[in-house]
Design a protein around this motif. Sequence first.
Motif, mmCIF file in Angstrom:
data_model
loop_
_atom_site.group_PDB
_atom_site.id
_atom_site.type_symbol
_atom_site.label_atom_id
_atom_site.label_comp_id
_atom_site.label_asym_id
_atom_site.label_seq_id
_atom_site.Cartn_x
_atom_site.Cartn_y
_atom_site.Cartn_z
ATOM 1 N N GLY A 87 0.786 -1.228 0.000
ATOM 2 C CA GLY A 87 0.000 0.000 0.000
ATOM 3 C C GLY A 87 0.818 1.277 0.000
ATOM 4 O O GLY A 87 0.279 2.354 -0.158
ATOM 5 N N GLU A 88 2.143 1.165 0.170
ATOM 6 C CA GLU A 88 2.959 2.379 0.138
ATOM 7 C C GLU A 88 3.739 2.421 -1.167
ATOM 8 O O GLU A 88 3.919 1.405 -1.820
ATOM 9 C CB GLU A 88 3.922 2.376 1.320
ATOM 10 C CG GLU A 88 3.151 2.286 2.607
ATOM 11 C CD GLU A 88 3.910 2.817 3.778
ATOM 12 O OE1 GLU A 88 5.058 3.269 3.601
ATOM 13 O OE2 GLU A 88 3.340 2.786 4.866
ATOM 14 N N HIS A 89 4.211 3.616 -1.502
ATOM 15 C CA HIS A 89 4.925 3.749 -2.757
ATOM 16 C C HIS A 89 6.413 3.468 -2.598
ATOM 17 O O HIS A 89 7.015 3.848 -1.611
ATOM 18 C CB HIS A 89 4.699 5.138 -3.359
ATOM 19 C CG HIS A 89 3.519 5.159 -4.285
ATOM 20 N ND1 HIS A 89 3.549 4.489 -5.486
ATOM 21 C CD2 HIS A 89 2.298 5.710 -4.180
ATOM 22 C CE1 HIS A 89 2.372 4.641 -6.085
ATOM 23 N NE2 HIS A 89 1.593 5.374 -5.310
ATOM 24 N N ASP A 90 6.991 2.770 -3.587
ATOM 25 C CA ASP A 90 8.433 2.544 -3.570
ATOM 26 C C ASP A 90 9.130 3.895 -3.654
ATOM 27 O O ASP A 90 8.610 4.830 -4.240
ATOM 28 C CB ASP A 90 8.862 1.714 -4.782
ATOM 29 C CG ASP A 90 8.197 0.349 -4.792
ATOM 30 O OD1 ASP A 90 7.718 -0.075 -3.730
ATOM 31 O OD2 ASP A 90 8.166 -0.281 -5.855
ATOM 32 N N GLU A 91 10.314 3.938 -3.053
ATOM 33 C CA GLU A 91 11.011 5.216 -3.045
ATOM 34 C C GLU A 91 12.319 5.104 -3.819
ATOM 35 O O GLU A 91 13.121 4.203 -3.557
ATOM 36 C CB GLU A 91 11.304 5.577 -1.591
ATOM 37 C CG GLU A 91 11.458 7.056 -1.364
ATOM 38 C CD GLU A 91 11.891 7.314 0.079
ATOM 39 O OE1 GLU A 91 12.851 8.069 0.262
ATOM 40 O OE2 GLU A 91 11.272 6.724 0.984
ATOM 41 N N ASN A 92 12.518 5.976 -4.788
ATOM 42 C CA ASN A 92 13.781 5.963 -5.530
ATOM 43 C C ASN A 92 14.920 6.335 -4.600
ATOM 44 O O ASN A 92 14.773 7.203 -3.745
ATOM 45 C CB ASN A 92 13.745 6.987 -6.678
ATOM 46 C CG ASN A 92 12.827 6.530 -7.795
ATOM 47 O OD1 ASN A 92 12.509 5.347 -7.904
ATOM 48 N ND2 ASN A 92 12.403 7.460 -8.617
ATOM 49 N N ILE A 93 16.064 5.685 -4.758
ATOM 50 C CA ILE A 93 17.218 6.059 -3.933
ATOM 51 C C ILE A 93 18.429 6.268 -4.826
ATOM 52 O O ILE A 93 18.511 5.707 -5.920
ATOM 53 C CB ILE A 93 17.563 4.970 -2.869
ATOM 54 C CG1 ILE A 93 17.744 3.593 -3.536
ATOM 55 C CG2 ILE A 93 16.498 4.896 -1.795
ATOM 56 C CD1 ILE A 93 18.356 2.563 -2.613
ATOM 57 N N ASN A 94 19.349 7.056 -4.346
ATOM 58 C CA ASN A 94 20.604 7.206 -5.063
ATOM 59 C C ASN A 94 21.372 5.886 -4.932
ATOM 60 O O ASN A 94 21.437 5.324 -3.834
ATOM 61 C CB ASN A 94 21.400 8.364 -4.424
ATOM 62 C CG ASN A 94 22.633 8.694 -5.237
ATOM 63 O OD1 ASN A 94 23.476 7.827 -5.473
ATOM 64 N ND2 ASN A 94 22.736 9.939 -5.667
ATOM 65 N N PRO A 95 21.939 5.354 -6.043
ATOM 66 C CA PRO A 95 22.653 4.077 -5.966
ATOM 67 C C PRO A 95 23.755 4.059 -4.900
ATOM 68 O O PRO A 95 24.111 2.995 -4.391
ATOM 69 C CB PRO A 95 23.267 3.916 -7.361
ATOM 70 C CG PRO A 95 22.455 4.780 -8.255
ATOM 71 C CD PRO A 95 21.887 5.891 -7.416
ATOM 72 N N ASP A 96 24.255 5.242 -4.515
ATOM 73 C CA ASP A 96 25.259 5.308 -3.444
ATOM 74 C C ASP A 96 24.746 4.737 -2.123
ATOM 75 O O ASP A 96 25.514 4.365 -1.253
ATOM 76 C CB ASP A 96 25.640 6.775 -3.143
ATOM 77 C CG ASP A 96 26.418 7.375 -4.276
ATOM 78 O OD1 ASP A 96 26.785 6.604 -5.191
ATOM 79 O OD2 ASP A 96 26.648 8.602 -4.251
ATOM 80 N N LYS A 97 23.419 4.749 -1.976
ATOM 81 C CA LYS A 97 22.836 4.286 -0.708
ATOM 82 C C LYS A 97 22.646 2.778 -0.666
ATOM 83 O O LYS A 97 22.299 2.213 0.368
ATOM 84 C CB LYS A 97 21.476 4.968 -0.484
ATOM 85 C CG LYS A 97 21.537 6.478 -0.462
ATOM 86 C CD LYS A 97 20.539 7.048 0.552
ATOM 87 C CE LYS A 97 20.751 8.530 0.777
ATOM 88 N NZ LYS A 97 19.793 9.357 0.011
ATOM 89 N N LEU A 98 22.876 2.128 -1.798
ATOM 90 C CA LEU A 98 22.614 0.690 -1.889
ATOM 91 C C LEU A 98 23.493 -0.163 -0.966
ATOM 92 O O LEU A 98 22.987 -1.075 -0.303
ATOM 93 C CB LEU A 98 22.785 0.258 -3.352
ATOM 94 C CG LEU A 98 22.012 -0.957 -3.821
ATOM 95 C CD1 LEU A 98 20.542 -0.855 -3.494
ATOM 96 C CD2 LEU A 98 22.232 -1.146 -5.312
#
Length: 298
Positions: free
Chosen positions: A161-172
């Motif tokens: 029910g929540e939206h996926d959040e884009n992240i900077n690949p540095d945070k992976l």
Amino acid sequence: MAALTTTDCPDLRLIARGKVRDLYDVDDKTLLFVATDRISAFDVVMKNGIPGKGKILTQISDFWFNKLHSVVPHHLITCKVAEMPASVQKYASQIEGRAMLVKKLKILPVEAIVRGYISGSAWVEYTKKGTMCDMPLPKGLKESEEFPEAVFTPSTKAEMGEHDENINPDKLPALIGDKLAKQLEEVALKLYTTARNYAREKGIIIADTKFEFGVDENDNLVLADEVLTPDSSRFWPADRYKVGQGQPSYDKQYLRDYLTSINFDKATGVELPAAVIDNTMQKYIEAFTILTGKTPVL
Ligand code: ATP
Ligand code: MG
């Protein structure tokens, strides 16, 4: 053929019903995915299904799993119900052609999105901030323009029910560790570019896609979920591609145009007319045939 909008396999444990697929637990090592004929647009599942759509989706995934096997191992054990355990075979008449028996994995908490063209949420962010997932992009890009090189833009997997959040690949690396983060990016890019190049020659632009991966008992990276279907990717007809505007979606354009034309109300849902169902199904069949060179088994 009637649409199968929900499966009923009472002796298997139902784990979840997604927008399109029903997921069952088979035993401690395997899961069963059944792609129903449900269809969603603008995040709403329609009241009636598209008869046979789930079979085509399953056959598209099956095709790509086989084609991309040299890049990375995948979770698919079989799509043939006759090769599945007896507890599953008893539902053969319901699920034949639309089921995948897969190896249970520990799913990584990220969606491995790869974009070859700027569209969707990436285009929206770029128009507002000049960035994509907080990575700066060159000025002057046009909507739907192809990137010089495909870009890996992971997102976190949101709770129901929540939206996926884009992240900077540095945070992976902080989320899945250095080694897996590096491997995930390399593999996702290789999978996407292999598929994009193949499809483009056949007349379909795969603008972007979302992969999911898991790790097996030996910590190997394994491709999971569905792959490179119109549900997990943007498919555009190559002969109608024009930079500087939004592109028609290969499979859902009739449906979206129809819903817009009737001022559709998200809250009440819609019963689709026969012509919209037929046209939508023809598009799925066409996409399958163009990609694989085969006629789908329906
Ligand atoms: P949506 O319809 O928006 O995709 P959803 O993601 O909740 O919603 P599904 O995609 O049908 O619904 O759910 C499938 C779930 O199974 C996902 O959470 C996916 O990560 C998970 N999954 C996929 N492959 C495997 C696997 N091999 N082992 C364990 N879990 C898996
Ligand atoms: Mg999903």
